[in-house]
Design a protein around this motif. Structure first.
Motif, PDB file in Angstrom:
ATOM      1  N   GLU A   4       0.861  -1.188   0.000  1.00 20.59           N
ATOM      2  CA  GLU A   4       0.000   0.000   0.000  1.00 20.59           C
ATOM      3  C   GLU A   4       0.896   1.236   0.000  1.00 20.59           C
ATOM      4  OE1 GLU A   4      -3.014   0.022   2.980  1.00 20.59           O
ATOM      5  OE2 GLU A   4      -3.637  -2.043   2.570  1.00 20.59           O
ATOM      6  N   THR A   5       0.885   1.962  -1.106  1.00 20.44           N
ATOM      7  CA  THR A   5       1.811   3.081  -1.266  1.00 20.44           C
ATOM      8  C   THR A   5       1.082   4.327  -1.740  1.00 20.44           C
ATOM      9  OG1 THR A   5       2.302   2.510  -3.584  1.00 20.44           O
ATOM     10  CG2 THR A   5       3.675   1.491  -1.885  1.00 20.44           C
ATOM     11  N   LYS A   6       1.796   5.453  -1.623  1.00 21.33           N
ATOM     12  CA  LYS A   6       1.299   6.708  -2.169  1.00 21.33           C
ATOM     13  C   LYS A   6       2.489   7.500  -2.713  1.00 21.33           C
ATOM     14  CE  LYS A   6       1.322   9.206   2.272  1.00 21.33           C
ATOM     15  NZ  LYS A   6       0.477   9.973   3.232  1.00 21.33           N
TER      16      LYS A   6
END
Length: 251
Positions: A122-124
Motif C-alpha cells: 500500500e503506497t502513495k
C-alpha cells in the motif's frame, strides 16, 4: 520477429514519454534505430560501450536501458562514442532509453519494483520534482536492522546506511538512483526512513541532524529493477527473447 516501430509505439505510450519531464540529457525514447525488426532484447542500466558489446554478443536487435547515450549533451562523434555508435549500427542494434518515465511507472518502475520487494504493497506518491512525484512511500512496522536486510536482499548486495532516525521504522520513502541529495525533502514529507541509491557526502550528516534513517542501496543496484520488468513485459507481449546484461559500477 516484431517491428521496432511496434515496440517503440508501445513503450512511448505506456511510459508516457512525451508527458513526463526529465533532465535534458536523458533524451527518453528511441535513441538509435536499426533496420526495423526485433527478435531479441537485452536490458541494461547504462548504454555504455561495454554494454553495447554485450548486447551485440547476445545477438540482440534492441538494447533497452535506463541511462541513455546523451547525458553529456552535444558531443563530437569521436573516440569511444564513435566506436559505440559504429558497433551498434553495424550490428543492427537499436537503443531505447527511459529514465524518469521508467522510474515512476506504477508497475514496471524502479521505485514500484523495489518497494514491492520490501513487502510494502500500500503506497502513495512521494518526493515531488517539477510537479512529478519521483518516488513512493508506505507504512511498515519493522526494526531498522530488519529493513536493512530486506533492502540488501532486494538489491543483492550490502548497503550503506545512516542510522539518523528511529530504530523502529514506521514510514519508508523510496526513490531509486541518485536521490540522496533530497534528504531534507524526504524528512519534510514525514517519512522516518529514506531508501535511495546514492547521495553526496553531506547527505549523511544532514540526515543525522534531521532525525532521518537513510539507506543507500547503490545507484546501479537500485535501478536494475525497471529495465528487467519492462523487458519481461515486452517479451510477453510480443513473443520475444530477452536477457539482462549485468555491468555493475559499484556506485
Amino acid at each position: 520477429m516484431t517491428t521496432l516501430a511496434e515496440i517503440v509505439a508501445f513503450l512511448d505510450r505506456e511510459l508516457k514519454i512525451s508527458e513526463i519531464p526529465d533532465y535534458s540529457g536523458a533524451m527518453n525514447g528511441l535513441q538509435l534505430e536499426n533496420g526495423g525488426e526485433v527478435s531479441r532484447i537485452v536490458a541494461a542500466v547504462d548504454a555504455s560501450l561495454p554494454v553495447v558489446e554485450k548486447a551485440i554478443a547476445a545477438n540482440a536487435q534492441l538494447l533497452l536501458v535506463h541511462h541513455g547515450m546523451f547525458w553529456q549533451g552535444t558531443q563530437a562523434v569521436t573516440g569511444a562514442f564513435y566506436r559505440k555508435l559504429k558497433l551498434a549500427m553495424d550490428a543492427g542494434l537499436a537503443i531505447y532509453s527511459a529514465h524518469l518515465p521508467l522510474d515512476v511507472h506504477p508497475v514496471w518502475g524502479n521505485n514500484a519494483c523495489l518497494i514491492r520487494a520490501l513487502g510494502i504493497t500500500e503506497t502513495k506518491p512521494f518526493l515531488d520534482w517539477k510537479g512529478l512525484p519521483l518516488g513512493l512511500q508506505g507504512k511498515v512496522d519493522l526494526a531498522r536492522e530488519d529493513l536493512l536486510k530486506l533492502v540488501e536482499h532486494a538489491v543483492g548486495a550490502p548497503v550503506h546506511h545512516c542510522p539518523g532516525g528511529p530504530e523502529r521504522v514506521r514510514s519508508v520513502g523510496v526513490v531509486t538512483g541518485g536521490a540522496g541529495s533530497e534528504v531534507a525533502q524526504a524528512a519534510a514529507a514525514g517519512v522516518d526512513t529514506f531508501v535511495t541509491g546514492e547521495g553526496p557526502h553531506w547527505s549523511y550528516p544532514l540526515a543525522e541532524e534531521l532525525g532521518l534513517n537513510v539507506v543507500f542501496g547503490g545507484h546501479y543496484a537500485t535501478e536494475t529493477f525497471g529495465v528487467k520488468a519492462l523487458a519481461g513485459a515486452l517479451a510477453e507481449r510480443f513473443g520475444l527473447d530477452w536477457e539482462f546484461a549485468d555491468h555493475p559500477t559499484g556506485l
